[in-house]
Design a protein around this motif. Sequence first.
Motif, short mmCIF file in Angstrom:
data_model
loop_
_atom_site.label_atom_id
_atom_site.label_comp_id
_atom_site.label_asym_id
_atom_site.label_seq_id
_atom_site.Cartn_x
_atom_site.Cartn_y
_atom_site.Cartn_z
N PHE A 80 0.83 -1.20 0.00
CA PHE A 80 0.00 0.00 0.00
C PHE A 80 0.87 1.25 0.00
O PHE A 80 0.61 2.20 -0.75
N ALA A 81 1.91 1.28 0.83
CA ALA A 81 2.78 2.45 0.92
C ALA A 81 3.48 2.72 -0.41
O ALA A 81 3.58 3.88 -0.84
N ILE A 82 3.93 1.68 -1.06
CA ILE A 82 4.66 1.86 -2.32
C ILE A 82 3.72 2.41 -3.40
O ILE A 82 4.05 3.39 -4.08
N THR A 83 2.55 1.80 -3.56
CA THR A 83 1.64 2.25 -4.62
C THR A 83 1.04 3.62 -4.31
O THR A 83 0.89 4.45 -5.20
N PHE A 84 0.72 3.87 -3.05
CA PHE A 84 0.15 5.15 -2.67
C PHE A 84 1.16 6.28 -2.87
O PHE A 84 0.83 7.34 -3.42
N THR A 85 2.41 6.05 -2.45
CA THR A 85 3.44 7.08 -2.61
C THR A 85 3.78 7.29 -4.08
O THR A 85 3.98 8.43 -4.51
N LEU A 86 3.84 6.22 -4.86
CA LEU A 86 4.08 6.37 -6.30
C LEU A 86 2.96 7.17 -6.95
O LEU A 86 3.20 8.03 -7.80
N GLY A 87 1.73 6.92 -6.53
CA GLY A 87 0.59 7.70 -7.04
C GLY A 87 0.70 9.16 -6.69
O GLY A 87 0.42 10.04 -7.51
N ASN A 88 1.14 9.46 -5.45
CA ASN A 88 1.33 10.85 -5.05
C ASN A 88 2.43 11.53 -5.86
O ASN A 88 2.29 12.68 -6.27
#
Length: 178
Positions: A80-88
């Motif tokens: 979740f952290a990786i995909t959420f941060t990449l999205g940001n």
Amino acid sequence: MEKMNRAFEKVKMMVGMEVEDEEQRTAALEESNSFALMDEFNRNCTLSTTQRLYGFAICFAAGLTCTLLSMLVFFKPIKFAITFTLGNLLSLGSTAFLIGPKRQVTMMLDPVRIYATAIYVASMIIALFCALYVHNKLLTLLALILEFGALVWYSLSYIPFARSMVSKIMVSCFDTEF
């Protein structure tokens, strides 16, 4: 070269022109060197309006997709952290297509939002660090909460009076007088 500069300064003084002192010259040189890389980058980023809109749309759609896909792996904090941060990061980068990278950085480093920017970028780094290197789900989850709060606060900095309004609302909601 230095002799030539001093001679040129003497000629300026004789004619009555203002002569920069050493401190002003070095400050101007340092300022020009610090923005030289950004100016060069900006010159190489000449896109038409259509290309800018396509770049924005693609980058923003990819960021939004990553953010929405992160909800599918919500119970796995590291993914979740990786995909959420990449999205940001993609969503943040998409605005550089619209206004240009130099103006984007200038706006991010504006005194009004410098602290919000620093906290937002630091929270993304912390979230990725906790997810990729520490592999601790609790720390990753706390870093994500910090990142989301920093994202909201950073976004509010672009809306006039929004941060002061939210601050007043939060104070009134959590004001506990006994």
